[in-house]
Design an enzyme around this catalytic site. Structure first.
Site, PDB file in Angstrom:
ATOM      1  N   ARG A 231     -76.012 -12.432 -57.549  1.00 60.35           N
ATOM      2  CA  ARG A 231     -75.796 -12.489 -58.995  1.00 60.35           C
ATOM      3  C   ARG A 231     -74.312 -12.731 -59.257  1.00 60.35           C
ATOM      4  O   ARG A 231     -73.449 -12.104 -58.642  1.00 60.35           O
ATOM      5  CB  ARG A 231     -76.229 -11.181 -59.681  1.00 60.35           C
ATOM      6  CG  ARG A 231     -77.737 -11.017 -59.819  1.00 60.35           C
ATOM      7  CD  ARG A 231     -78.312 -11.982 -60.831  1.00 60.35           C
ATOM      8  NE  ARG A 231     -79.752 -11.868 -60.998  1.00 60.35           N
ATOM      9  CZ  ARG A 231     -80.650 -12.565 -60.325  1.00 60.35           C
ATOM     10  NH1 ARG A 231     -80.257 -13.435 -59.411  1.00 60.35           N
ATOM     11  NH2 ARG A 231     -81.940 -12.407 -60.561  1.00 60.35           N
ATOM     12  N   GLU A 260     -65.084 -22.535 -65.224  1.00 60.12           N
ATOM     13  CA  GLU A 260     -63.839 -22.069 -64.614  1.00 60.12           C
ATOM     14  C   GLU A 260     -63.897 -22.177 -63.095  1.00 60.12           C
ATOM     15  O   GLU A 260     -62.926 -22.591 -62.445  1.00 60.12           O
ATOM     16  CB  GLU A 260     -63.551 -20.637 -65.035  1.00 60.12           C
ATOM     17  CG  GLU A 260     -63.182 -20.461 -66.508  1.00 60.12           C
ATOM     18  CD  GLU A 260     -64.375 -20.592 -67.449  1.00 60.12           C
ATOM     19  OE1 GLU A 260     -64.164 -20.796 -68.659  1.00 60.12           O
ATOM     20  OE2 GLU A 260     -65.522 -20.493 -66.970  1.00 60.12           O
ATOM     21  N   HIS A 272     -77.625 -22.828 -58.344  1.00 56.97           N
ATOM     22  CA  HIS A 272     -78.696 -21.821 -58.309  1.00 56.97           C
ATOM     23  C   HIS A 272     -79.887 -22.301 -57.472  1.00 56.97           C
ATOM     24  O   HIS A 272     -81.028 -22.339 -57.937  1.00 56.97           O
ATOM     25  CB  HIS A 272     -79.151 -21.485 -59.727  1.00 56.97           C
ATOM     26  CG  HIS A 272     -79.729 -20.092 -59.828  1.00 56.97           C
ATOM     27  ND1 HIS A 272     -80.098 -19.519 -61.005  1.00 56.97           N
ATOM     28  CD2 HIS A 272     -80.007 -19.170 -58.872  1.00 56.97           C
ATOM     29  CE1 HIS A 272     -80.580 -18.310 -60.790  1.00 56.97           C
ATOM     30  NE2 HIS A 272     -80.537 -18.076 -59.499  1.00 56.97           N
TER      31      HIS A 272
END
Length: 389
Positions: A231, A260, A272
């Site tokens: 996560r 960023e 992901h």
């Protein structure tokens, strides 16, 4: 007939397990008994009062309003381990990618594709720019030793790495599967000072949010490489960007890109992909469907995130299922109400997890409606259900 609502595309290998004479399955269905979901956000959805359970075909349940479900007696299932091999394989790849600068070399190679005559000379001249250390003989710190963490730890040793593991809450099942050659870290700080590579495999919670931050980066082994396929919130993003800029961290591989991080040298962002294999989707769907069927047909609970694991084989024709808050004298109140009607209990099991408990009670006689209403009226009871063999 049980009605199942699917909120996402679910693998057919899972859906075909539902017997058509007992289950109706559709994406649009009135008053469903259960919801089968992958990534759909249920926080903003209206969950019908008819829903008894929600099964997430995956490990994370951030898209499900757990407190509300618990308060309504809705059992929420996930499928830990269903995507473990997929994530493990990506973690091993991430270790190699973070170390050998494979992506930098590939990018450079595509840039010179049009210089056909110069390619051999350029390769020999520039290859040292992409040099990186081997994994063999290095120390890997695995934080979180659930199904995925155990597999990463065991397979990393097959690559010749020394592995240190840290998990103060390791389960008995995980401990059985973990190689005895994995060194145990008594503290997180002890692992961070020794590890050349760090791989995170733990859920995001109030306790784990920002687990690695500026304070931890001050003590981490200089030049360490970090892999985070669990996560994004486990690591303080601003702090790891600073650590990358200061060369305290050599590389950060994450499955959770942000603008960023994409702009930060040393951050290797993957979109992901941890569980993005057809095998993982099949495995998770099959697990989720089996868990729903066990709960709806028999009242069994396995792999729930909000109610305790509980299983009792049928020993009588009638079964009472009661979900309640974990407060004193609940079992006594329940059995007293049954005794008022001389209902004989042939077997009973009561388990609790955190703030909630769950009871499976088998009886020889059916329970009259008036007794069910009394059970529902008990302060602390959140759901009452009856089954018959």
């Amino acid at each position: 007939m049980f009605r199942i609502q699917t909120m996402n595309k679910i693998s057919p290998l899972g859906l075909e397990l539902f017997p058509r004479d007992k289950y109706e399955v559709a994406s649009e269905i009135p008053n469903p008994h259960a919801i089968l979901v992958r990534s759909a956000d249920l926080h903003s959805a209206v969950i019908p009062d008819s829903v008894l359970a929600i099964a997430r075909a995956g490990a994370g349940v951030n898209n499900i309003p757990i407190p509300d479900c618990s308060n309504k007696g809705i059992v929420v299932f996930n499928t830990p381990g269903g995507n473990a091999n997929a994530v493990k394989e990506l973690a091993i790849a991430a270790l190699l990618i973070s170390s050998r600068n494979i992506l930098g070399g590939w990018s450079w190679s595509t840039d010179i594709a049009g210089k056909a005559d110069e390619v051999p000379d350029l390769v020999e001249k520039e290859k040292s720019r992409f040099e990186g250390p081997e994994l063999r003989g290095k120390t890997l710190g695995v934080i979180g030793l659930g199904a995925i963490g155990v597999m990463v730890a065991n397979d990393a040793m097959a690559l010749g790495m020394h592995v240190i593991g840290f998990d103060p809450y390791i389960s008995v099942d995980a401990a059985w599967n973990l190689s005895h050659r994995v060194e145990r870290a008594d503290t997180l700080e002890g692992l961070l000072t020794k590890a050349d590579y760090i791989s995170l495999h733990l859920p995001l919670s109030n306790e784990t949010k920002g687990l690695l931050d500026a304070e931890k980066f001050r003590i981490i082994k200089k030049g360490a490489r970090i892999v985070n396929l669990a996560r994004g919130g486990l690591i303080n993003e601003a702090d790891i960007i600073d650590a990358l800029k200061d060369k305290k961290i050599s590389a950060y591989v994450t499955d959770f890109p942000t603008a960023e991080l994409l702009a930060c040298p040393g951050a290797i962002c993957i979109p992901h992909l941890g569980a993005s294999t057809p095998e993982a989707e099949d495995n998770c769907a099959i697990m989720a469907v089996k868990q729903l069927m066990d709960y709806l047909e028999s009242g069994f609970i396995k792999n729930s995130v909000n109610y305790p694991r509980c299983k009792l084989e049928f020993r009588s024709p009638f079964r009472l299922l009661v979900a309640n808050r974990n407060i004193p004298n609940m079992v006594g109140q329940i059995t007293t109400i049954l005794a008022e009607e001389s209902i004989n209990i042939t077997d009973l099991i009561n388990h609790h997890m955190n703030d909630y408990a769950y009871n499976i009670i088998d009886t020889e006689q059916p329970i009259p409606r008036v007794q069910l209403e009394k059970l529902i009226a008990i302060d602390g009871v959140v759901k009452v259900r009856v089954l018959q063999r």
